[in-house]
Design a protein around this motif. Structure first.
Motif, PDB file in Angstrom:
ATOM      1  N   SER A 214       0.829  -1.211   0.000  1.00 47.54           N
ATOM      2  CA  SER A 214       0.000   0.000   0.000  1.00 47.54           C
ATOM      3  C   SER A 214       0.859   1.255   0.000  1.00 47.54           C
ATOM      4  CB  SER A 214      -0.868  -0.007   1.261  1.00 47.54           C
ATOM      5  OG  SER A 214      -1.479   1.235   1.445  1.00 47.54           O
ATOM      6  N   ASP A 215       0.459   2.228  -0.803  1.00 48.14           N
ATOM      7  CA  ASP A 215       1.170   3.512  -0.800  1.00 48.14           C
ATOM      8  C   ASP A 215       0.361   4.580  -0.067  1.00 48.14           C
ATOM      9  OD1 ASP A 215      -0.883   3.522  -2.562  1.00 48.14           O
ATOM     10  OD2 ASP A 215       0.299   4.129  -4.311  1.00 48.14           O
ATOM     11  N   ILE A 216      -0.675   4.142   0.669  1.00 46.59           N
ATOM     12  CA  ILE A 216      -1.495   5.086   1.438  1.00 46.59           C
ATOM     13  C   ILE A 216      -0.724   5.491   2.697  1.00 46.59           C
ATOM     14  CG2 ILE A 216      -3.655   5.340   2.754  1.00 46.59           C
ATOM     15  CD1 ILE A 216      -4.165   5.079  -0.228  1.00 46.59           C
ATOM     16  N   LYS A 217      -0.683   6.760   2.962  1.00 50.76           N
ATOM     17  CA  LYS A 217       0.099   7.259   4.101  1.00 50.76           C
ATOM     18  C   LYS A 217      -0.835   7.827   5.185  1.00 50.76           C
ATOM     19  CE  LYS A 217       4.291   6.879   2.269  1.00 50.76           C
ATOM     20  NZ  LYS A 217       3.929   5.865   1.283  1.00 50.76           N
ATOM     21  N   PRO A 218      -0.437   7.674   6.478  1.00 52.05           N
ATOM     22  CA  PRO A 218      -1.283   8.214   7.551  1.00 52.05           C
ATOM     23  C   PRO A 218      -1.597   9.697   7.367  1.00 52.05           C
ATOM     24  CG  PRO A 218       0.490   6.897   8.465  1.00 52.05           C
ATOM     25  CD  PRO A 218       0.748   6.982   6.997  1.00 52.05           C
ATOM     26  N   ARG A 219      -0.627  10.456   6.858  1.00 52.00           N
ATOM     27  CA  ARG A 219      -0.896  11.900   6.738  1.00 52.00           C
ATOM     28  C   ARG A 219      -2.055  12.157   5.768  1.00 52.00           C
ATOM     29  NH1 ARG A 219       3.615  11.880   3.036  1.00 52.00           N
ATOM     30  NH2 ARG A 219       5.045  11.900   4.779  1.00 52.00           N
TER      31      ARG A 219
END
Ligand code: SF4
Ligand code: SF4
Length: 359
Positions: A214-219
């Motif tokens: 996944s390339d989804i980031k918390p920010r």
């Protein structure tokens, strides 16, 4: 950090608050450090619940000296007046305070729960009485059933709602959040980062290419939620002091997404798991009467489906989780409690089929 008035209450809260399910699994020492750090950073809203095991006691360790620095919320998952009164007294004792700023009826997501809490001698009577006694300042409600939360917001009895909202759980943004805003009901959001699972999935490879992590980031997940102008405060649940600081930094300098960015982000999330409704690691399916650690197994199985390169590690993990899925009596209690309405028993059976092999 930007602050918002929570509905029509006098609570002016930071855009992120401290959610405290994750500290259940942490040592007292580590949990207390996280809570102190949140307050040091100026975060002024802490949410817990009677159902979050020892989270209240851990918060109480900090509240005994820093109560005036935050708004404090807890919840009761009990449905009768007597149980709710007892739960509130326990929460006050654990939290080392004599009042709560917000007390919520926890997870009113099904008609039978609604019927019980509003019946004579139901939980609602107890919270109204506690409010008159000054033990709680405002009454709120949490839930996963969006139409039901809308009805609860319309009643005019609740100052705040707590809903699950993130870039993969969009339903609240269509009608619930605008409705709450129009009625002056404060909006708190749980699981802004999908319980952390969004970061552990895979993006399927295109045209025969290898899948990618996944390339989804918390920010970005937090930015998505805070970009909704109807959200007053998103509850983040750090497991480390460093995560607390990271979340603070994201929220402190975030710029709202425009509509094009929002849509792109939603599409990017949807392509991570096209067919599988997601377990959000909330733990509401537990306790299992057979003692099976359901949430841990559900997340393990989900990761297995997404992160096939983790098979050996997943098998090792599976063998550590006891009792085994074979202990399931098929009672179905977990599925009744799951807000995502997941087919838990089938997933657990599949997990066993795929993981119960020698490592
Ligand atoms: S169906 Fe099985 S896993 Fe679910 S609560 Fe009952 S015994 Fe536990
Ligand atoms: S199975 Fe359902 S209730 Fe259990 S942790 Fe996952 S989403 Fe929550």
């Amino acid at each position: 950090m930007e602050k918002r008035r929570l509905g029509q209450t006098d609570m002016v809260v930071t855009r992120i608050g401290l959610g405290t399910i994750p500290i259940i699994k942490e040592s007292k020492w580590r949990a207390v450090r996280i809570i102190h750090k949140a307050l040091d950073l100026g975060i002024n809203f802490i949410d817990t619940a009677r159902a979050y095991e020892d989270s209240e006691e851990k918060i109480g360790e900090v509240m005994k000296t820093r109560r005036s620095e935050c708004f404090l919320a807890s919840k009761s998952h009990f449905r009768t007046a007597s149980e709710t009164t007892e739960a509130l007294e326990t929460s006050l004792r654990n939290l080392q305070t004599d009042y709560l700023d917000l007390y919520m009826l926890h997870d009113i997501s099904a008609q039978d729960r609604w019927d019980l809490v509003f019946a004579p001698n139901g939980a609602f009577e107890a919270v109204k009485k506690a409010q008159q006694q000054g033990k709680i300042r405002y009454i709120g409600v949490s839930g996963h059933n969006v139409p039901m939360l809308m009805d609860l917001a319309r009643m005019g009895e609740f100052s705040v709602i707590l809903t699950c909202y993130n870039f993969m759980t969009l339903e609240p943004e269509y009608e619930l959040i605008p409705l709450a805003q129009s009625k002056g009901v404060g909006v708190l959001v749980m699981k802004p980062n999908v319980g952390g699972v969004a970061f552990r999935l895979i993006r399927p490879g295109k045209d025969g290419q290898e899948p990618q992590p996944s390339d989804i980031k918390p920010r970005d997940t937090l930015r998505f939620v805070l970009s909704n102008p109807g959200v007053d405060c998103a509850l983040v649940g750090p497991k480390r002091v460093g995560e607390m600081v990271e979340n603070y930094r994201f929220a402190n300098r975030f710029e709202p997404m425009d509509e094009t960015e929002r849509q792109k982000f939603i599409e990017s999330g949807q392509s991570l798991f096209p067919k599988m409704p997601l377990c959000q690691d909330c733990g509401y399916c537990e306790p299992c009467p057979a003692g099976i650690p359901i949430a841990k197994l559900m997340v393990l199985y989900q990761n297995l489906c997404r992160l096939f390169f983790e098979w050996p590690r997943s098998r090792k993990e599976y063998h550590k989780l006891q009792p085994d899925v074979a202990a399931c009596t098929d009672c179905g209690a977990c599925e009744e409690r799951c807000p995502q309405k997941l087919n838990i028993r089938e997933r657990l059976r599949n997990a066993k089929k795929r993981l119960d092999h020698p490592v």
